[in-house]
Design an enzyme around this catalytic site. Structure first.
Site, PDB file in Angstrom:
ATOM      1  N   ASP A 294       0.877  -1.159   0.000  1.00 13.25           N
ATOM      2  CA  ASP A 294       0.000   0.000   0.000  1.00 13.25           C
ATOM      3  C   ASP A 294       0.929   1.227   0.000  1.00 13.25           C
ATOM      4  OD1 ASP A 294      -2.066   1.761   0.050  1.00 13.25           O
ATOM      5  OD2 ASP A 294      -3.119   0.826   1.728  1.00 13.25           O
TER       6      ASP A 294
HETATM    7  C1  BGC Z   1      -4.881   3.386   0.037  1.00 15.87           C
HETATM    8  C2  BGC Z   1      -4.996   2.362  -1.061  1.00 15.87           C
HETATM    9  C3  BGC Z   1      -4.871   3.022  -2.401  1.00 15.87           C
HETATM   10  C4  BGC Z   1      -3.565   3.778  -2.456  1.00 15.87           C
HETATM   11  C5  BGC Z   1      -3.322   4.482  -3.768  1.00 15.87           C
HETATM   12  C6  BGC Z   1      -3.665   4.280  -0.118  1.00 15.87           C
HETATM   13  O1  BGC Z   1      -3.715   5.365   0.736  1.00 15.87           O
HETATM   14  O2  BGC Z   1      -4.858   2.755   1.284  1.00 15.87           O
HETATM   15  O3  BGC Z   1      -6.207   1.674  -0.960  1.00 15.87           O
HETATM   16  O4  BGC Z   1      -4.965   2.089  -3.427  1.00 15.87           O
HETATM   17  O5  BGC Z   1      -3.554   4.755  -1.426  1.00 15.87           O
HETATM   18  O6  BGC Z   1      -4.139   5.562  -3.895  1.00 15.87           O
END
Ligand code: BGC
Length: 797
Positions: A294
């Site tokens: 993530d």
């Molecule tokens: C989130 C993810 C997301 C990623 C990219 C993160 O803050 O937890 O779910 O895919 O950002 O935007």
């Protein structure tokens, strides 16, 4: 003889022509000379064996190129800049382009309810809006995997036509607590329902030739301290509840990628956890795709590499340096880099970017909006309908719409799960589109109020965060009475929004605000005094408290957040154009304290120090949350310990009624497989669909068992009045098991099993039993993810 020879020659030439044709057909996907050396090299050959292509590409890459590949290109945000030109502005990330080989960057974009990209771009009037589909919780409420698959196909079309390669969705963490800010992005409190929905969605999206990333692996069940919190979870709860949905998704679909979660589990960050990423994911489940972190997750790039987290997203220079230094010093072996870069190449080779797909920037938005509207109506849930309040009759002259949200529907939650859609149909617009008349004077009062109040609220510092909405307009007794005198019916919308970065509050969010309660009271009193009905619409992303007020209105429709077509879908149900068939994927408890995780949420801080991210954002404190409730999540808890609830898991009404009869089992002893069939008949006056659920009670043996667990579900076709259908469920050995952490195995214990088939987890219509004569060990696992600290004394199982 001559004739024979001539014929033989002819046959031979024919055979040659045919084989050339077959070869051409076989060649299928055209290949391109990406490095411009005049030939199709092995790695460029789209029809060659992928392992060989990966090997070939790696052999042509420098060590530095490989290291670059395992770290994303950064993102343009908060002053930072992406290192590559962002092909799709607003997408969340890009991979490193290997210029020497002509291997392009691939684009990764959010999120679960619609593609998240920037809707406008400098230098062009063209727009790039995406469809806001209904939120995942609503999709799960349809209990219809075909529907999830259709949304996936529509979704995949937008991903591909807007030039992205991998969709950062679907998301399937378990609803452990209603306060979790991202529940709207997730499906259910039950892993079977969540896993089946995910698999259907992945299959739909990927059928369009783009990838998915199932997330967040695993146990991202809260936003509070999400980047640091250590979730302490028993192996049994992990295997049966938190991992199970992911396991189903990986078995029943082929997600190109998996996204590891921010949090720690049993002491280790998910993204740095070899037990999770190697033992569970690859050894136990045989996953062959790629894992990415993530965004900005974890704290040790080298450990992430070694754990089998192939791609670090969005990627920072510091991570690059750490990896480079570790390879140079010999601390990190080049083999790990090869393995990880190879798995990334494996995904890149399948991507539209690599295949040279010429995207149109013109997806099927109109068609997809129709899919979104149909889907939204299928997942909305009728919670209450007294005195046939619904459907409304078509000749209502005047409808009074109360509640700010009636005029500004919430399509979906905030954060990376938000979508930049072109429009959101509100309740009143939906009613007007259906030819109904909404009271103009009341509408103007609300619109003026909201304009003034919303202007007072500053934009949030972090653009991803939720902008608070104007407080509910105070509805005076006089206003309610004035409206009750002139309107035929009242609709009251209660709205809720939440999203990434913050969990929900108890007061004023889980529990209604005083203004909302007052509004429900004065409006119902005034309308009932005139013998007129009141319907409440819940435009919410997750569970709220209802017992203190649900006796007031005549009908309640849980519309969830239905995407951009939400208002149209609600009006389809209110007018009876669609007969509601959604059922709850998550329990509505009476009060927060009834929820088994409530005393362990959001955990305790282990230090007072606020930790800052590399980009200067506060990311929370070191903390720990103990999942003391173990496997007793949602209905598994409420039904085992006989705790009353407001609306149980699986509950939902229809404008018709269904009768269940004739339960039959193929055998009363289990011998490898067993089928249970039940007849479902529409006994009412209008056509409708029924979600039929099968729960199983396993015998208590060495392992304690929950009262019942969902083991199958099916939604009937649209049944006409009087029509019936047989629904058959197949029980496989795996469905009989519980996880025995002593033996690292899923075990079906010998004894009597009870099948419950019904309309909800507390509305069981037919039961039957069968016996299993001898214990079955159905699946053995690695010994992985053992909690560092003992939770046995704390935990009930
Ligand atoms: C989130 C993810 C997301 C990623 C990219 C993160 O803050 O937890 O779910 O895919 O950002 O935007």
């Amino acid at each position: 003889m001559k004739i024979l020879l001539r014929n033989m020659k002819l046959i031979n030439s024919l055979l040659i022509i045919m084989s050339v044709l077959i070869l051409n057909c076989d060649q299928g996907i055209p290949s391109r000379d990406l490095n411009g050396n005049g030939t199709i090299d092995l790695y460029e050959d789209n029809n060659a064996e992928v392992e060989k292509r990966v090997e070939d590409a790696l052999s042509r890459m420098t060590l530095d190129e490989k290291i670059n590949l395992v770290v994303g290109q950064g993102m343009s945000f908060g002053g930072a800049e992406s290192k590559v030109e962002e092909r799709v502005p607003g997408a969340a990330g890009n991979t490193y382009p290997i210029e020497s080989l002509g291997i392009p960057t691939i684009v990764l974009a959010d999120g679960p309810a619609g593609l998240r990209i920037q809707p406008t771009r400098e230098g062009t009037d063209e727009t790039f809006y995406c469809t806001a589909f209904p939120i995942a919780t609503l999709v799960a409420s349809s209990w219809d995997t075909e529907l999830a698959n259709n949304i996936g196909k529509a979704f995949g079309n937008e991903v591909k036509e807007y030039g992205a390669d991998v969709l950062l969705a679907p998301a399937l963490n378990i609803h452990r607590t209603p306060l979790a800010g991202r529940n709207f992005e997730y499906y259910s409190e039950d892993p079977l329902l969540a896993g089946k929905m995910t698999a259907a969605m992945v299959n739909g999206v990927e059928s369009q030739g783009v990838g998915t990333s199932v997330k967040h692996f695993v146990a991202n069940n809260q936003e509070t301290n999400r980047m640091l919190v250590n979730a302490v979870i028993s192996e049994r709860a992990l295997r049966e509840i938190y991992l199970r949905g992911f396991q189903i998704a990986i078995k029943e679909s082929d997600p190109w990628t998996v996204m590891s979660a921010y949090n720690r589990i049993n002491g280790k960050f998910a993204s740095q956890n070899p037990d999770l990423l190697q033992k569970v994911l690859r050894e136990d489940w045989g996953y062959e795709g790629m894992v990415m972190t993530d965004w900005f997750a974890g704290n040790d790039a080298v450990a992430q590499m070694e754990a089998g987290n192939e791609l670090l997203m969005p990627g920072t220079d510091q991570q690059l340096e750490e990896i480079r230094n570790a390879v140079e010093s010999g601390e990190l072996s080049e083999e790990v880099i090869d393995l990880n870069a190879g798995r990334i190449l494996n995904v890149i080779f399948r991507s539209p970017a690599f295949l040279g797909y010429e995207y149109s920037n013109n997806p099927r938005l109109e068609e997809n909006a129709i899919t979104a509207r149909k889907a939204a109506a299928e997942g909305m849930i009728l919670l209450k309908n007294e005195n046939d309040a619904l459907p409304i009759s078509g000749d209502l002259a005047d409808i009074a719409a109360f509640g700010n949200t009636s005029y500004k529907f919430i399509a979906g939650g905030t954060g990376s799960g938000d979508v930049n859609e072109a429009y959101t149909v509100s309740l009143v617009e939906g009613l007007q589109n259906a030819g109904l008349t909404v009271d103009e004077a009341l509408m103007e009062t609300y619109q003026e109020y909201m304009e003034i109040e919303n202007a007072k609220i500053p934009e949030p510092e972090n653009p991803f965060m939720l902008k608070p909405s104007a407080p509910e307009m105070k509805v005076s007794k006089a206003l309610a009475e004035e409206m009750a005198a002139k309107a035929d019916i009242a609709f009251i919308t209660i709205g809720r929004n939440s999203g990434e970065f913050a969990d929900r509050e108890l007061d004023g969010d889980f529990y209604l605000t005083q203004r909302e309660k007052d509004m429900i009271n004065v409006v119902t009193d005034a309308f009932h005094a005139q013998d007129k009905k009141v319907v409440v619409i819940l435009n919410i992303g997750n569970v709220i408290e209802m017992t203190s007020w649900n006796s007031k209105p005549d009908a309640i429709l849980l519309s969830w957040q239905g995407g951009q077509e939400g208002g149209n879908a609600v009006s389809d149900i209110l007018t009876g154009k669609v007969n509601p068939s959604g059922k709850l994927p998550t329990t509505f408890p009476i009060k927060f304290d009834d929820i088994p995780s409530s005393k362990n949420f959001p955990g305790e801080d282990l230090s007072e120090e606020m930790i800052m991210s590399d980009m200067g954002f506060p990311i929370g404190r070191e903390s720990q949350v103990v999942y003391e409730e173990g496997i007793y999540v949602g209905y598994r808890y409420f039904n085992t310990f006989d705790v009353p609830v407001t609306y149980e898991f699986g509950y939902g009404l229809s404008y018709t009624t269904f009768d269940y009869s004739d339960i039959t089992l193929t055998s009363d002893t289990f011998d490898g497989s067993l089928e249970a069939t039940v007849k479902v008949q529409n006994t009412g006056d209008v056509a409708g669909k029924e979600v039929v659920q099968l729960y199983l009670t396993a015998p208590d043996g060495t392992l304690e068992k929950p009262a019942m667990e969902l083991k199958g579900f099916d939604k009937t076709k649209l049944l006409q009045p009087g029509e019936n259908v047989n629904i058959t469920f197949t029980l496989t050995p795996r469905l009989l098991t519980s996880y025995d952490s002593e033996r690292n195995a899923f075990v079906a214990e010998a004894g009597t099993y009870k099948i419950h088939i019904g309309a909800s987890s507390r509305d069981i219509r037919k039961t039957a039993t069968f016996t299993l004569e001898k214990e079955l060990i159905v699946e053995t696992t690695t010994n992985a993810m053992v909690p560092e600290i003992s939770i046995n004394e704390l935990s009930k199982n």
